[in-house]
Write an enzyme that holds these catalytic residues in place. Sequence first.
Site, PDB file in Angstrom:
ATOM      1  N   GLY A  69      11.324  -8.047  -5.397  1.00  0.00           N
ATOM      2  CA  GLY A  69      10.952  -6.920  -4.552  1.00  0.00           C
ATOM      3  C   GLY A  69      12.089  -5.932  -4.334  1.00  0.00           C
ATOM      4  N   SER A  70      12.019  -5.212  -3.205  1.00  0.00           N
ATOM      5  CA  SER A  70      12.994  -4.164  -2.919  1.00  0.00           C
ATOM      6  C   SER A  70      14.337  -4.761  -2.530  1.00  0.00           C
ATOM      7  CB  SER A  70      12.479  -3.250  -1.804  1.00  0.00           C
ATOM      8  OG  SER A  70      12.307  -3.980  -0.612  1.00  0.00           O
TER       9      SER A  70
ATOM     10  N   GLU B  21      10.283  -9.546  -9.526  1.00  0.00           N
ATOM     11  CA  GLU B  21       9.922 -10.707  -8.707  1.00  0.00           C
ATOM     12  C   GLU B  21      10.515 -10.670  -7.299  1.00  0.00           C
ATOM     13  OE1 GLU B  21      10.058 -11.866 -13.048  1.00  0.00           O
ATOM     14  OE2 GLU B  21      11.277 -10.705 -11.650  1.00  0.00           O
TER      15      GLU B  21
ATOM     16  N   ASP C 220      15.856  10.619  -3.801  1.00  0.00           N
ATOM     17  CA  ASP C 220      15.537   9.618  -2.780  1.00  0.00           C
ATOM     18  C   ASP C 220      16.134   8.274  -3.161  1.00  0.00           C
ATOM     19  OD1 ASP C 220      14.497   8.639  -0.421  1.00  0.00           O
ATOM     20  OD2 ASP C 220      12.549   8.171  -1.284  1.00  0.00           O
TER      21      ASP C 220
ATOM     22  N   ASN D 139      14.314   1.728  -2.567  1.00  0.00           N
ATOM     23  CA  ASN D 139      13.751   2.208  -3.828  1.00  0.00           C
ATOM     24  C   ASN D 139      14.434   1.601  -5.043  1.00  0.00           C
ATOM     25  OD1 ASN D 139      11.914   3.810  -2.467  1.00  0.00           O
ATOM     26  ND2 ASN D 139      13.274   5.582  -2.442  1.00  0.00           N
TER      27      ASN D 139
ATOM     28  N   ALA E  30       0.848  -1.186   0.000  1.00  0.00           N
ATOM     29  CA  ALA E  30       0.000   0.000   0.000  1.00  0.00           C
ATOM     30  C   ALA E  30       0.881   1.233   0.000  1.00  0.00           C
ATOM     31  CB  ALA E  30      -0.916   0.013   1.217  1.00  0.00           C
TER      32      ALA E  30
ATOM     33  N   TYR F  21       6.962  -6.039 -13.611  1.00  0.00           N
ATOM     34  CA  TYR F  21       6.933  -6.698 -12.304  1.00  0.00           C
ATOM     35  C   TYR F  21       8.328  -7.186 -11.937  1.00  0.00           C
ATOM     36  CZ  TYR F  21       5.544  -9.850  -8.537  1.00  0.00           C
ATOM     37  OH  TYR F  21       5.422 -10.469  -7.321  1.00  0.00           O
TER      38      TYR F  21
END
Length: 951
Positions: free
Chosen positions: A673-674, A671, A714, A719, A597, A669
Amino acid sequence: MDCKSRALFISTLFFSFIHPALLSTHPSNEVNLLDSKASQGELGWMSYPSHGWEEISGVDEHYTPIRTFQVCNVMEYSQNNWLRTNWIQRQSAQKIYVELKFTLRDCNSIPLVLGTCKETFNLLYLETDEDQGSRFREHQFTKIDTIAADESFTQMDLGDRILKLNTEVREVGPVTRKGFYLAFQDVGACVALVSVRVYFKKCPFTVRNLASFPDTVPMDSQSLVEVKGSCVNHSKEEESPRMYCSTEGEWLVPIGKCLCNPGYEERGSSCQGVRWGGGGGVGQPPATPCSRPPSAPRNVISVINETSVILDWSWPEDTGGRRDLTFTVLCKRCRVAQRPCEPCRSNVRFLPRAAGLHNTTVAVADLLAHTNYTFEIEAQNGVSSQAPKMRQYAAVTITTNQAAPSPVTVIRKDRTSRNSISLSWLEPERPNGIILDYEVKYYEKQEQETSYTILRSKGCNVTLNGLKADTSYLLQIRARTAAGYGASSRSFEFETSPDSFSISSESSQVVLIAISSAVAIILLTVLLYVLIGRFCCHSKSKHPDEKRLHFGNGHLRLPGIRTYVDPHTYEDPSQAVHEFAKELDASCIAIDKVVGAGEFGEVCSGRLKLPSKKEICVAIKTLKAGYTDKQRRDFLAEASIMGQFDHPNIIRLEGVVTRSKPVMIVTEYMENGSLDSFLRKHDAQFTGIQLVGMLRGIASGMKYLSDMGYVHRDLAARNILVNSNLVCKVSDFGLSRVLEDDPEAAYTTRGGKIPIRWTAPEAIAYRKFTSASDAWSYGIVLWEVMSYGERPYWEMSNQDVIKAVDEGYRLPPPMDCPAALYQLMLDCWQKERNNRPKFEQIVSILDKLIRNPGSLKITANTTSRPVNLLLDRSSIEVTSLDTMGDWLDSMRTLPCKEAFSGVSYSSCDTLAKTSAEDLKKVGVTIVGPQKKIVSSIKALETHTKNGPVPV
């Protein structure tokens, strides 16, 4: 905690509804081993101690009863509450997935917390061959991960009636025993565990090319499982049908096929009888059904890779009752102002060929960049030539991407002297975009490239000075566009003039006068050109749109160079979205699940299927209902920024949905993640070269942004996104959203919020954000990567960080960090921003390290550290330990403590001699804990160097 506070949290689920995401269906390739929300009665899981986790009844939005577990002992110190599931049989699975849905209370919103409030809990597992009943030992469990909430709720949220759930999925495996337990450890959080689902993936039953493939459970490895198919009824093998089952439960790479028996034809996934004709077809026996030309191929899919494309299609639904089917691919180049399309150039290559294809795949290479093409795929059989008017084909239109230019093929020698050579060349046959510059590499022929020189030229000419007389030189040239460098030309050989070559003094004066006159004329021409250009630009300043060039992809660029255009400069920001981002039809997007979110709404994973394109996995950001015009503009501003970037290390924007609700931003996408959480999950599991490769990708992406004139502001490991191939991509071009989600990482000033731990001093003090401040942030990212996701400056407050950095203190090198990488960190952390390296230099430094991996073996030890370093956490913590027993108690994992208790360590002198091999002997075999224990031993030795520590 007191009864009032505890009741306040418990009532959260009693009197609130569960978010509809809890009711989402699951893909057909997932097989549940446990689903807590499917149980209407008590789950009967073990809670230890008994006053920790509590099983509570709740209801979802349809008032269906559900069972949840909650714990909230934040008013008490030293919490260690365990919840263990019942024994779960793994069946045939080796890789297990655990999906958790939970809500978590923000510690800052709980008044008068007397204990230690946390916002995380731990997920663990234990493999066994049988149900162990009520037997429970904490140290037997292995930790899977620390679970944190993407979104926590506060006191104000309790009145909203509907709480959003956090959803986290973790992998476990390979599991080899007959079954396992899951456990949840709370160390002082206020959390409600709403749903626990345990499942594995399989490749489901399917029929492909008239062959059926059974349910197949993949192996827990990177290799694919080969599965042989069985021909359906009334068919036989033409080539042995096979497919491969991936670890994600997907069928891949269909090979071979079955053909229907005589008298039967393919309809869908089966062979069905056909009516016989009389006389058969041309070249066919009389028993063959009536022959006719086939229908058009189906389901054409195109996969574009720069200036190449792979076309794949399905067989026609009607083969014409014949088996001699072939395919022909026709290529057409389509220009906007030209109708109809013209045939492709003769040098376009088809692999294996363009006509007479027996398979349904062809690769097309050597196309032009940024060009529209249409491909017509026709199916033909033995009677197609007798019915030319019945020709049917499938067509697909594609636009090629940007690509590196082709090699320079023509180089001319314009002038030669004793010490110089002047050269010129023709632009590459396929520039594939605007040529930014040329790289000229030359060296003496006898040196054989052991020592070479590189020059860069903006135009198609260069003069090589400082050469040796009467010497042969080899030279190569390559061109660069926004997509990068193309291939180098072949080596060209040139010679300088011998020493005896000279010009008379009279001739030299004539030459000097001619050259001076030419230079004067050129300078005058340039001056007039600049003055005229400024006058023209000034006269057209009232029409800013006329200063931009429109490219075929809809982007706006300044003439001659690709630059970033700030979407906030548009009077109507929505115009920027439509110019820089592709509008997608919402019907092409399928949302699978919510994965997080943000400030504006939910972040989901899903699939994008565009017409004539292969379905791809995407990430989808949605704008929550009830948004204001400003929120919509801010939400779409990120898409307006991303849409201008095209680089393999920048997250790719697929498009936006603005003409229907919900408003969406769709990206590729990633896969894994961060980067920060990915590194923490795989602590000490990568080689130095792998880590440098990740860092090189990040630096390459930042160089691209810097060249375009964009400042990120940032840059942090959180990120950076990581795909399945460990490719790192810079993302998150919405600064305010990140900072709102992580208030601890920001320091509020009158101009907005700043992520203190990652930000350069001048940006904190004066809000001077430049590529140099991004370089400072890159140094912090470099530290995060080499420390496997440690938090920069650990638990120091933001004010302490600002003060320490201002006084000249810098982070110490992570454990086993190569000295070259730590020196690069210190260079990035120069107080004077002009002294920091440019991203182009950073990429060059990392390339050299990759080419010379031996240089990574020299580590930045304590003796080589600068004096102005912050203390390691380990040395700070050790100052409070008085005995060897205290040190052992500081070892968090019980197996480590028990292992050390059986060894005679009476002082730091003996303890300091402990090696990694010694640790293996006492049971500490995992690399990560070994490193941390050795680091702690060194810190303990330093703290107690004046005498032994009593046991």
